[in-house]
Enzyme design. Structure first.
Site, short mmCIF file in Angstrom:
data_model
loop_
_atom_site.label_atom_id
_atom_site.label_comp_id
_atom_site.label_asym_id
_atom_site.label_seq_id
_atom_site.Cartn_x
_atom_site.Cartn_y
_atom_site.Cartn_z
N SER A 3 53.81 17.28 -21.94
CA SER A 3 54.29 16.53 -22.70
C SER A 3 53.82 15.29 -22.63
CB SER A 3 55.97 16.23 -22.06
OG SER A 3 56.18 17.45 -21.87
N1 SAH Z 1 57.73 20.38 -17.66
C1 SAH Z 1 56.00 21.46 -17.64
C2 SAH Z 1 56.31 21.04 -19.83
C3 SAH Z 1 57.12 21.65 -20.20
S1 SAH Z 1 57.21 23.21 -21.77
C4 SAH Z 1 55.02 19.72 -17.46
O1 SAH Z 1 54.90 18.90 -17.24
O2 SAH Z 1 53.83 20.53 -17.91
C5 SAH Z 1 58.10 23.73 -21.44
C6 SAH Z 1 58.46 24.83 -20.94
O3 SAH Z 1 59.29 25.21 -20.63
C7 SAH Z 1 57.02 26.20 -21.38
O4 SAH Z 1 56.63 26.29 -19.70
C8 SAH Z 1 58.25 27.47 -21.10
O5 SAH Z 1 57.84 27.86 -20.76
C9 SAH Z 1 59.49 26.88 -20.19
N2 SAH Z 1 61.11 27.19 -20.18
C10 SAH Z 1 61.05 27.60 -22.06
N3 SAH Z 1 62.40 28.57 -21.91
C11 SAH Z 1 63.09 28.51 -20.02
C12 SAH Z 1 64.32 28.94 -19.41
N4 SAH Z 1 64.63 29.24 -20.44
N5 SAH Z 1 63.76 28.62 -18.66
C13 SAH Z 1 62.94 27.87 -18.12
N6 SAH Z 1 61.75 27.33 -18.34
C14 SAH Z 1 61.53 28.02 -20.07
#
Ligand code: SAH
Length: 233
Positions: free
Chosen positions: A83
């Site tokens: 993000s």
């Molecule tokens: N917080 C992260 C960015 C997140 S991007 C950082 O600081 O880099 C969103 C993430 O959520 C992705 O890696 C995606 O694979 C994950 N995601 C999507 N759906 C999810 C779910 N149901 N449970 C856990 N993770 C999930």
């Protein structure tokens, strides 16, 4: 390991540090500009200090290192993104982290948001649905010396019941509605920051609060665009 001679490596570190300082100035500026929407003119000094400390360039692909401190989201592979720094700071500020807190994150991704939280709370529990991303983040966090974080591969819709309840929950993928398990795993008096809305556009970053009496309230903070939360039943 750096292949550069020590003085050059030090110069690179100093340059990255200066870029990180500029990133934090930019976050402070954006906080002022969005204050009428968010209700927060500035983020806590502790949150800003954490943003100044965590080496964001270590969480992106090496080819993106030079862009790591721009106030933009960046690709982290497998169609996912880290993000925008302002959003990470806002998310962190909104859950009001304290030293003794145990916080749950859904969507580990690169591990960057988890690292920022690690600087501020006692322990971070983070759940990632894409195994390769979760394992990579786990190794990266360990290599950087973060020993107060646990990574679980699984569907964040279920939270992480074994360590519940949590003093705060941050969801970093957009959900169509608030997963009931996450509300159940939030302590009375605690907050959850979650992007809510359809996959493409129209998402609202939302703050959910559970009162000490267990009443749930929600407040829309501002429009955002996150990658969608997958899984769910
Ligand atoms: N917080 C992260 C960015 C997140 S991007 C950082 O600081 O880099 C969103 C993430 O959520 C992705 O890696 C995606 O694979 C994950 N995601 C999507 N759906 C999810 C779910 N149901 N449970 C856990 N993770 C999930």
């Amino acid at each position: 390991m750096s292949a550069l001679p020590p003085h050059e490596a030090a110069a690179t570190q100093a340059a990255l540090g200066a870029e990180r300082d500029r990133m934090v100035d930019e976050i402070a500026r954006m906080a002022r500009e969005t204050a009428s929407e968010t209700g927060h003119e500035r983020f806590s000094a502790a949150v800003m200090a954490a943003m100044r400390k965590v080496p964001r360039h270590r969480f992106v692909d090496p080819s993106q290192e030079r862009s790591a401190y721009r106030n933009h989201p960046l690709p982290i592979g497998r169609g996912q993104t880290i993000s925008q720094p302002y959003i990470v700071a806002l998310t962190t500020h909104l859950v009001a982290p304290q030293k003794h807190h145990r916080v749950l994150e859904i969507g580990t991704g690169s591990g960057y948001q988890a690292a920022v939280l690690c600087e501020l709370v006692q322990h971070v529990y983070t759940v990632e649905i894409v195994e390769a991303l979760g394992r990579e983040a786990e190794q990266r966090l360990a290599a950087l010396g973060y020993d107060n974080v646990s990574v679980r591969i699984g569907d964040g819709h279920d939270g992480w019941p074994e360590h519940a309840p949590y003093d705060g929950i941050v969801v970093t993928a957009a959900a169509t509605r608030v997963p009931a398990a996450l509300v159940a795993q939030l302590k009375p008096g605690a907050r959850m920051a979650i992007p809510l809305g359809p996959q493409l556009g129209g998402q609202q970053f939302t703050l959910i609060e559970k009162s000490t009496g267990g009443r749930i309230s929600r407040r829309v903070i501002l429009p955002v665009r996150f990658v969608p939360m997958t899984g769910g039943k």
